[in-house]
Design a protein around this motif. Structure first.
Motif, PDB file in Angstrom:
ATOM      1  N   TRP A   1      -2.693   8.717   9.757  1.00  0.00           N
ATOM      2  CA  TRP A   1      -3.366  10.024   9.701  1.00  0.00           C
ATOM      3  C   TRP A   1      -4.786   9.833   9.165  1.00  0.00           C
ATOM      4  N   ASP A   2      -5.744  10.445   9.819  1.00  0.00           N
ATOM      5  CA  ASP A   2      -7.120  10.354   9.328  1.00  0.00           C
ATOM      6  C   ASP A   2      -7.904  11.607   9.731  1.00  0.00           C
ATOM      7  N   LEU A   3      -8.594  12.172   8.745  1.00  0.00           N
ATOM      8  CA  LEU A   3      -9.524  13.272   8.975  1.00  0.00           C
ATOM      9  C   LEU A   3     -10.768  12.921   8.159  1.00  0.00           C
ATOM     10  N   PRO A   4     -11.728  12.218   8.773  1.00  0.00           N
ATOM     11  CA  PRO A   4     -12.891  11.721   8.021  1.00  0.00           C
ATOM     12  C   PRO A   4     -13.682  12.850   7.370  1.00  0.00           C
ATOM     13  N   GLY A   5     -14.200  12.571   6.184  1.00  0.00           N
ATOM     14  CA  GLY A   5     -15.011  13.565   5.477  1.00  0.00           C
ATOM     15  C   GLY A   5     -15.223  13.186   4.029  1.00  0.00           C
ATOM     16  N   ASN A   6     -15.968  14.012   3.331  1.00  0.00           N
ATOM     17  CA  ASN A   6     -16.266  13.812   1.916  1.00  0.00           C
ATOM     18  C   ASN A   6     -15.078  14.336   1.102  1.00  0.00           C
ATOM     19  N   LYS A   7     -14.155  13.446   0.727  1.00  0.00           N
ATOM     20  CA  LYS A   7     -12.906  13.861   0.101  1.00  0.00           C
ATOM     21  C   LYS A   7     -13.127  14.496  -1.269  1.00  0.00           C
ATOM     22  N   GLN A   8     -14.140  14.055  -2.004  1.00  0.00           N
ATOM     23  CA  GLN A   8     -14.410  14.655  -3.313  1.00  0.00           C
ATOM     24  C   GLN A   8     -14.838  16.121  -3.169  1.00  0.00           C
ATOM     25  N   LYS A   9     -15.542  16.393  -2.113  1.00  0.00           N
ATOM     26  CA  LYS A   9     -16.052  17.745  -1.869  1.00  0.00           C
ATOM     27  C   LYS A   9     -15.054  18.592  -1.082  1.00  0.00           C
ATOM     28  N   PHE A  10     -14.363  17.940  -0.145  1.00  0.00           N
ATOM     29  CA  PHE A  10     -13.399  18.621   0.722  1.00  0.00           C
ATOM     30  C   PHE A  10     -12.061  17.879   0.622  1.00  0.00           C
ATOM     31  N   PRO A  11     -11.208  18.268  -0.311  1.00  0.00           N
ATOM     32  CA  PRO A  11     -10.002  17.495  -0.650  1.00  0.00           C
ATOM     33  C   PRO A  11      -8.976  17.375   0.464  1.00  0.00           C
TER      34      PRO A  11
ATOM     35  N   LYS B   1       0.608   8.922  15.010  1.00  0.00           N
ATOM     36  CA  LYS B   1      -0.837   8.830  14.804  1.00  0.00           C
ATOM     37  C   LYS B   1      -1.457  10.213  14.994  1.00  0.00           C
ATOM     38  N   TYR B   2      -2.328  10.570  14.035  1.00  0.00           N
ATOM     39  CA  TYR B   2      -3.041  11.847  14.120  1.00  0.00           C
ATOM     40  C   TYR B   2      -4.429  11.642  13.531  1.00  0.00           C
ATOM     41  N   HIS B   3      -5.443  11.627  14.382  1.00  0.00           N
ATOM     42  CA  HIS B   3      -6.833  11.500  13.942  1.00  0.00           C
ATOM     43  C   HIS B   3      -7.575  12.763  14.379  1.00  0.00           C
ATOM     44  N   PHE B   4      -8.120  13.489  13.421  1.00  0.00           N
ATOM     45  CA  PHE B   4      -8.861  14.717  13.710  1.00  0.00           C
ATOM     46  C   PHE B   4     -10.341  14.446  13.457  1.00  0.00           C
ATOM     47  N   LEU B   5     -11.136  14.516  14.513  1.00  0.00           N
ATOM     48  CA  LEU B   5     -12.551  14.189  14.427  1.00  0.00           C
ATOM     49  C   LEU B   5     -13.388  15.446  14.657  1.00  0.00           C
ATOM     50  N   GLU B   6     -14.189  15.801  13.671  1.00  0.00           N
ATOM     51  CA  GLU B   6     -15.094  16.945  13.761  1.00  0.00           C
ATOM     52  C   GLU B   6     -16.468  16.500  13.275  1.00  0.00           C
ATOM     53  N   ASP B   7     -17.414  17.410  13.227  1.00  0.00           N
ATOM     54  CA  ASP B   7     -18.753  17.065  12.754  1.00  0.00           C
ATOM     55  C   ASP B   7     -18.758  17.111  11.223  1.00  0.00           C
ATOM     56  N   SER B   8     -18.236  16.045  10.600  1.00  0.00           N
ATOM     57  CA  SER B   8     -18.101  16.004   9.145  1.00  0.00           C
ATOM     58  C   SER B   8     -19.466  15.946   8.457  1.00  0.00           C
ATOM     59  N   TYR B   9     -20.468  15.375   9.134  1.00  0.00           N
ATOM     60  CA  TYR B   9     -21.824  15.336   8.565  1.00  0.00           C
ATOM     61  C   TYR B   9     -22.381  16.758   8.464  1.00  0.00           C
TER      62      TYR B   9
ATOM     63  N   THR C   1      -9.613  16.350   3.433  1.00  0.00           N
ATOM     64  CA  THR C   1      -9.994  15.255   4.325  1.00  0.00           C
ATOM     65  C   THR C   1      -9.407  13.934   3.831  1.00  0.00           C
ATOM     66  N   GLY C   2      -9.597  12.870   4.622  1.00  0.00           N
ATOM     67  CA  GLY C   2      -9.172  11.536   4.199  1.00  0.00           C
ATOM     68  C   GLY C   2      -7.961  11.014   4.953  1.00  0.00           C
ATOM     69  N   LYS C   3      -7.532   9.831   4.552  1.00  0.00           N
ATOM     70  CA  LYS C   3      -6.392   9.147   5.185  1.00  0.00           C
ATOM     71  C   LYS C   3      -5.091   9.515   4.475  1.00  0.00           C
ATOM     72  N   ARG C   4      -4.008   9.583   5.250  1.00  0.00           N
ATOM     73  CA  ARG C   4      -2.678   9.831   4.705  1.00  0.00           C
ATOM     74  C   ARG C   4      -1.661   9.026   5.503  1.00  0.00           C
ATOM     75  N   GLN C   5      -0.463   8.861   4.914  1.00  0.00           N
ATOM     76  CA  GLN C   5       0.538   8.034   5.595  1.00  0.00           C
ATOM     77  C   GLN C   5       1.926   8.656   5.637  1.00  0.00           C
ATOM     78  N   THR C   6       2.293   9.443   4.648  1.00  0.00           N
ATOM     79  CA  THR C   6       3.664   9.933   4.542  1.00  0.00           C
ATOM     80  C   THR C   6       3.744  11.439   4.795  1.00  0.00           C
ATOM     81  N   LYS C   7       4.965  11.912   5.041  1.00  0.00           N
ATOM     82  CA  LYS C   7       5.173  13.355   5.237  1.00  0.00           C
ATOM     83  C   LYS C   7       4.772  14.136   3.994  1.00  0.00           C
ATOM     84  N   LYS C   8       5.050  13.569   2.812  1.00  0.00           N
ATOM     85  CA  LYS C   8       4.681  14.236   1.563  1.00  0.00           C
ATOM     86  C   LYS C   8       3.176  14.425   1.489  1.00  0.00           C
TER      87      LYS C   8
END
Length: 325
Positions: free
Chosen positions: A220-230, A303-311, A232-239
Motif C-alpha cells: 500500500w502506498d499513498l505518497p505525501g508529506n506524512k507529518q503534515k497529512f497523516p 497492491k494499492y497505490h494511490f497517486l495524486e498531485d501530492s506536491y 499518506t505513506g506506506k502501509r502493509q497490514t489490514k490494521k
C-alpha cells in the motif's frame, strides 16, 4: 542451666534468621522476576536489532556483537555454520542471491521462554535478477526463526523458510500443488468484481467492510508529506489500512470523487479519475486528478497505490484554519 540458656539463645537466633529469610523471600523473588523480565526485554530488542541490521544490510560491529563467539547458524539448503566467521559467510551467500530483503518487524509474533525466542513473521524482497517476492500465489513470505541465548547474546539461530523465494523449483511446486486450489478459484471474485466492489463501498453505494477486500499483507502506498497529512505513506497490514480510513475521514471531507475509466489486465488494474476534498485542518478545498494501481490475487487486493498531485496538496495547504468562537 548454662547449657539450656545457650541452646535457647541459639534456637531464638535460628528462628529470627528463618523469619528474616521468609520475609526477604518475596522481595528476592520479585527482584528475580524483574531481572528475568529485563533480560527477556533485552533479548527481544536484540532480535529486533538483528532483523533491522539484516534489512538495512549493515553488517557492522554492532551486528556481530549480537552473537557469542561460538554462535551456530542453520539455514535450509545452506546447512550449518559456526562462529562469527560463519555468520559472515552466510551473509555473503545471501548477498549474491538477493538485491534487497525486508521483514515486517512491527507485526512479528514472539514466543519467549527461559533461553529462547521464536519469531514468526513475513518477509519480502527482490532477487539479483530483479524478481520480486512473494507472489501471494505460491510463495507468501512466511518464515520462522529460533534464537537461543547465552545471557544477552545469541548463541544459536536456526532459520526455517523456503529459500525458493520466487517459486522456480517447478518440480516441487507441482508435487505440493493443492488440487483443490483451482476448484476454489472458480468461486473467487474476479479483478473487476473486486475493483467495482471497492469503489462501491468507498462511495457508500454498497454496505460492507472494505477491509474484507484486502489480503493480510498489502503493498500500500499513498505518497505525501506524512507529518503534515497523516493518512499518506506506506502501509502493509489490514490494521494499518484500517487506521488509514480513520485518519482520512477525520481529516478530510470528500466533496467529489469520480472515476473516468478502469483498465484491467488479468490481476492488474488501473483506475483514473478526479476528486475534490476539503482538508479540515486548513479549511481549504483540494482538487486533483488521480491514478489508482491495483493488483488482485485470489480475490484479494495485494497492491494499492494511490497517486495524486501530492506536491500541489503540500503547497496549497500552508496555513491552518483559525477557529473563531
Amino acid at each position: 542451666m548454662k547449657n539450656k540458656i545457650i541452646i535457647t539463645a541459639t534456637l531464638l537466633i535460628f528462628i529470627n534468621i528463618t523469619n528474616m529469610k521468609a520475609q526477604d523471600r518475596p522481595a528476592i523473588q520479585k527482584q528475580e522476576n524483574m531481572n528475568n523480565t529485563d533480560l527477556a526485554t533485552l533479548r527481544k530488542n536484540k532480535v529486533k536489532t538483528y532483523f533491522k541490521k539484516v534489512d538495512e544490510g549493515q553488517f557492522d560491529e554492532e551486528y556481530f556483537n549480537l552473537y557469542t563467539d561460538d554462535v551456530e547458524i542453520y539455514y535450509p539448503k545452506f546447512g550449518f555454520e559456526k562462529g562469527k566467521n560463519g555468520i559472515a559467510n552466510f551473509g555473503k551467500v545471501m548477498g549474491v542471491h538477493l538485491q534487497s530483503l525486508s521483514h515486517d518487524i512491527d507485526n512479528f509474533k514472539y514466543v519467549i521462554s527461559d533461553h529462547s525466542i521464536v519469531v514468526e513473521g513475513t518477509e519480502r524482497g527482490i532477487t539479483k535478477s530483479g524478481k520480486e517476492w512473494p507472489d501471494h500465489k505460491i510463495s507468501y513470505g512466511k518464515f520462522c526463526n529460533v534464537f537461543e541465548f547465552e545471557d544477552e547474546f545469541i548463541k544459536r539461530i536456526h532459520v526455517y523458510v523456503d529459500p525458493d523465494f520466487t517459486s522456480e523449483d517447478a518440480d516441487r511446486v507441482n508435487i505440493f500443488k493443492n488440487p483443490l486450489l483451482d476448484i476454489n478459484k472458480e468461486s473467487l471474485k474476479t479483478t473487476k468484481d473486486v475493483i467495482d466492489e471497492f469503489f462501491a463501498l468507498q462511495s457508500g453505494k454498497k454496505e460492507g467492510n472494505i477491509l474484507d477486500l484486502f489480503s493480510d499483507h498489502v503493498d500500500w502506498d499513498l505518497p505525501g508529506n506524512k507529518q503534515k497529512f497523516p493518512w499518506t505513506g506506506k502501509r502493509q497490514t489490514k490494521k494499518e489500512i484500517e487506521e488509514f480510513f480513520k485518519e482520512l475521514y477525520s481529516n478530510v471531507k470528500p466533496e467529489k470523487f469520480e472515476i473516468d475509466f478502469i483498465a484491467i489486465n488479468g490481476e492488474n488494474a488501473t483506475a483514473t479519475g478526479h476528486l475534490s476534498s476539503k482538508i479540515l485542518k486548513f479549511n481549504k478545498i483540494f482538487t486533483t486528478e488521480f491514478v489508482v494501481i491495483f493488483k488482485v490475487v485470489n480475490g484479494k487486493i495485494v497492491k494499492y497505490h494511490f497517486l495524486e498531485d501530492s506536491y500541489k496538496l503540500n503547497e496549497e495547504m500552508q496555513s491552518e484554519a483559525i477557529n473563531v468562537r
